[in-house]
Write an enzyme that holds these catalytic residues in place. Structure first.
Site, PDB file in Angstrom:
ATOM      1  CG  HIS A 106      -1.469  -8.555   0.711  1.00  8.89           C
ATOM      2  ND1 HIS A 106      -1.195  -7.261   0.496  1.00  8.89           N
ATOM      3  CD2 HIS A 106      -3.265  -8.120   1.025  1.00  8.89           C
ATOM      4  CE1 HIS A 106      -2.396  -5.996   0.556  1.00  8.89           C
ATOM      5  NE2 HIS A 106      -3.176  -6.207  -0.012  1.00  8.89           N
ATOM      6  CE1 TYR A 128      -3.492  -2.974   0.110  1.00 11.29           C
ATOM      7  CE2 TYR A 128      -3.895  -2.002   2.934  1.00 11.29           C
ATOM      8  CZ  TYR A 128      -3.968  -2.353   1.704  1.00 11.29           C
ATOM      9  OH  TYR A 128      -5.512  -3.733   1.726  1.00 11.29           O
TER      10      TYR A 128
HETATM   11  N1  LIG Z   1      -6.960  -8.695  -0.205  1.00 12.86           N
HETATM   12  C1  LIG Z   1      -6.823  -7.527   0.646  1.00 12.86           C
HETATM   13  O1  LIG Z   1      -6.061  -7.421   1.712  1.00 12.86           O
HETATM   14  C2  LIG Z   1      -7.852  -6.223   0.674  1.00 12.86           C
HETATM   15  C3  LIG Z   1      -8.932  -5.939  -0.477  1.00 12.86           C
HETATM   16  C4  LIG Z   1      -9.782  -4.840   0.357  1.00 12.86           C
HETATM   17  C5  LIG Z   1      -9.251  -4.215   0.922  1.00 12.86           C
HETATM   18  N2  LIG Z   1      -8.765  -4.384   1.585  1.00 12.86           N
HETATM   19  C6  LIG Z   1      -8.205  -3.979   3.242  1.00 12.86           C
HETATM   20  O2  LIG Z   1      -9.846  -3.168   3.302  1.00 12.86           O
HETATM   21  C7  LIG Z   1     -10.002  -2.349   3.984  1.00 12.86           C
HETATM   22  C8  LIG Z   1     -11.104  -1.320   3.905  1.00 12.86           C
HETATM   23  O3  LIG Z   1     -11.042  -1.623   2.089  1.00 12.86           O
HETATM   24  P1  LIG Z   1     -11.824   0.158   1.372  1.00 12.86           P
HETATM   25  O4  LIG Z   1     -10.060   1.262   1.772  1.00 12.86           O
HETATM   26  O5  LIG Z   1     -11.657   0.025  -0.347  1.00 12.86           O
HETATM   27  O6  LIG Z   1     -12.579   0.717   1.989  1.00 12.86           O
HETATM   28  P2  LIG Z   1     -14.379   1.394   1.926  1.00 12.86           P
HETATM   29  O7  LIG Z   1     -14.726   1.346   3.140  1.00 12.86           O
HETATM   30  O8  LIG Z   1     -15.070  -0.494   1.322  1.00 12.86           O
HETATM   31  O9  LIG Z   1     -14.194   1.853   0.984  1.00 12.86           O
HETATM   32  C9  LIG Z   1     -13.794   2.560   0.813  1.00 12.86           C
HETATM   33  C10 LIG Z   1     -13.749   4.162  -0.752  1.00 12.86           C
HETATM   34  O10 LIG Z   1     -15.948   4.645   0.035  1.00 12.86           O
HETATM   35  C11 LIG Z   1     -15.352   6.149  -0.320  1.00 12.86           C
HETATM   36  N3  LIG Z   1     -15.714   5.878   1.082  1.00 12.86           N
HETATM   37  C12 LIG Z   1     -15.676   5.829   2.563  1.00 12.86           C
HETATM   38  N4  LIG Z   1     -16.294   6.887   2.773  1.00 12.86           N
HETATM   39  C13 LIG Z   1     -17.583   7.229   2.855  1.00 12.86           C
HETATM   40  C14 LIG Z   1     -18.154   7.554   3.114  1.00 12.86           C
HETATM   41  N5  LIG Z   1     -19.214   8.133   4.443  1.00 12.86           N
HETATM   42  N6  LIG Z   1     -18.749   8.680   1.660  1.00 12.86           N
HETATM   43  C15 LIG Z   1     -18.582   8.778   0.354  1.00 12.86           C
HETATM   44  N7  LIG Z   1     -17.681   7.963   0.534  1.00 12.86           N
HETATM   45  C16 LIG Z   1     -16.879   7.168   1.377  1.00 12.86           C
HETATM   46  C17 LIG Z   1     -13.859   6.081   0.011  1.00 12.86           C
HETATM   47  O11 LIG Z   1     -13.706   7.157  -0.359  1.00 12.86           O
HETATM   48  P3  LIG Z   1     -12.689   8.841   0.428  1.00 12.86           P
HETATM   49  O12 LIG Z   1     -10.883   8.599   0.591  1.00 12.86           O
HETATM   50  O13 LIG Z   1     -13.503  10.056  -0.235  1.00 12.86           O
HETATM   51  O14 LIG Z   1     -13.989   8.601   1.960  1.00 12.86           O
HETATM   52  C18 LIG Z   1     -12.620   5.015  -0.711  1.00 12.86           C
HETATM   53  O15 LIG Z   1     -12.716   4.751  -1.978  1.00 12.86           O
HETATM   54  C19 LIG Z   1      -8.162  -1.366   2.426  1.00 12.86           C
HETATM   55  O16 LIG Z   1      -8.074  -0.214   3.193  1.00 12.86           O
HETATM   56  C20 LIG Z   1      -7.673  -2.461   3.454  1.00 12.86           C
HETATM   57  O17 LIG Z   1      -6.811  -2.365   4.571  1.00 12.86           O
HETATM   58  C21 LIG Z   1      -7.876  -5.462   2.228  1.00 12.86           C
END
Ligand SMILES: NC(=O)c1ccc[n+]([C@@H]2O[C@H](COP(=O)([O-])OP(=O)(O)OC[C@H]3O[C@@H](n4cnc5c(N)ncnc54)[C@H](OP(=O)(O)O)[C@@H]3O)[C@@H](O)[C@H]2O)c1
Length: 324
Positions: free
Chosen positions: A118, A58
């Site tokens: 991962h 990341y």
């Molecule tokens: N295979 C893996 O290991 C894997 C895969 C995927 C994810 N992950 C982990 O899971 C975590 C969470 O996934 P994710 O980062 O995709 O999170 P998510 O919470 O599912 O989605 C985040 C997205 O939504 C937006 N967002 C968040 N809060 C919002 C709100 N209140 N209103 C409107 N838009 C909003 C964010 O943009 P803004 O910045 O504008 O808020 C971002 O684009 C990752 O950061 C990572 O640590 C791991």
């Protein structure tokens, strides 16, 4: 903030976990500075979040390290990950240990609370359990990590085949699983077994693009109605998930998405990713709000309960694997 025990790790963790990857990468993915990312993490910690999920790929480990410098180490639970390319054979173990050592340096810490492999696919799981895990367990004896975890790939393993094996193997204390309003199969395929085996769960993909960008939802609905998986009115409706937003229900679709996953039995920590401090506060409030009204949950189950693998799109691709 509310806290739960993360399965057999015994760690007390906040129900909201800050994801340091995804599209936002704490804002670094959308043009914000490292100083702003550090401030965002510190605000999250001030609001009671104590679990931070990052990964070698990341590019946010140093930012996390900077943010936790002033915090007593036992007040924060650090989860990070090593991604091992499929081409690595037996040297995969050395590569995983090197990644662990590098993460310790980047984070400026002596130990990782949860060290995860991962994006392990069903195809690479044998190597993970037979080759990599034994090497990492030796590092655990040296105190470099406390618990081993594994994360699924999401888009290339929507049936959770890898995690279904991992939860039975007794090695992985924590698994990271995809689950959201339009991808609900972990309810039957994963959570009964994680609860039975006291494996901790970190939830990913709660919102992602599909519930934060209306045009992505509209595109997904067009595809799903065209393939006969959903009724046509959903694709034609100007605000297809508008039924979730009402007095006594959620105030936005994003809020509904976080509330939906938060109260699912078997979900310990809901990770969310953001680079926006207003979103940080809103998401914590959503995750601390009550379950969605029963009628809304029933509608979500009836409409979307049979869908699999919707909305798991990665931000970018690598050969053979999509991250993060
Ligand atoms: N295979 C893996 O290991 C894997 C895969 C995927 C994810 N992950 C982990 O899971 C975590 C969470 O996934 P994710 O980062 O995709 O999170 P998510 O919470 O599912 O989605 C985040 C997205 O939504 C937006 N967002 C968040 N809060 C919002 C709100 N209140 N209103 C409107 N838009 C909003 C964010 O943009 P803004 O910045 O504008 O808020 C971002 O684009 C990752 O950061 C990572 O640590 C791991």
């Amino acid at each position: 903030m509310e806290y739960v025990t993360l399965g057999r790790t015994g760690l007390r963790v906040s129900v909201a976990g800050l994801g340091c990857g995804g599209f936002s990468r704490l804002g670094l993915g959308t043009g914000k500075s490292e100083a702003e990312a550090v401030a965002l993490i510190r605000e999250a910690l001030d609001l009671g979040i104590n679990l931070l999920d990052t990964a070698a790929v990341y590019g946010t480990e140093t930012v996390v390290g900077e943010a936790i410098k002033s915090v007593p180490r036992d007040r924060v639970v650090i989860a990070t990950k090593a991604w091992i390319p499929r081409s690595e054979g037996r040297s995969a173990a050395d590569r995983a240990v090197a990644s662990l050592d590098n993460s310790l340096r980047q984070l400026g810490t002596d130990y990782i609370d949860i060290f995860q492999l991962h994006g392990v696919s069903p195809r690479t799981y044998d190597r993970a359990i037979d080759v990599i895990a034994p090497a990492l367990l030796k590092e655990r004896e040296k105190g470099k990590l406390k618990h081993l975890g594994v994360t699924e790939t999401g888009s290339s393993d929507p049936e959770h085949a890898m995690v279904q094996r991992a939860v039975e193997d007794g090695v992985w204390d924590v698994v990271m699983v995809a689950f959201h309003m339009m991808h609900q199969n972990a309810r039957t395929e994963v959570f009964p077994r994680t609860m039975a085996n006291r494996v901790g769960t970190l939830l990913m993909f709660a919102v992602r693009n599909i519930f934060s960008r209306p045009e992505r939802l509209a595109a997904a609905l067009r595809e799903l109605t065209a393939s006969g998986q959903l009724p046509h009115w959903l694709a034609d409706a100007p605000n297809p998930l508008g039924f979730l937003v009402h007095e006594g229900g959620a105030s936005t679709v994003t809020e509904a998405a976080y509330r939906f996953v938060r109260h699912e039995p078997g979900v310990d920590v809901v990770l969310f990713g953001t680079g926006d401090r207003a979103h940080l506060r809103a998401n914590i409030a959503s995750l601390l709000a009550p379950p969605l009204p029963l009628a809304d949950r029933q509608t979500l189950a009836q409409l979307f309960g049979r869908l699999v693998g919707v909305g798991l799109d990665p931000p970018y691709s690598m050969p053979g694997f999509s991250l993060p």
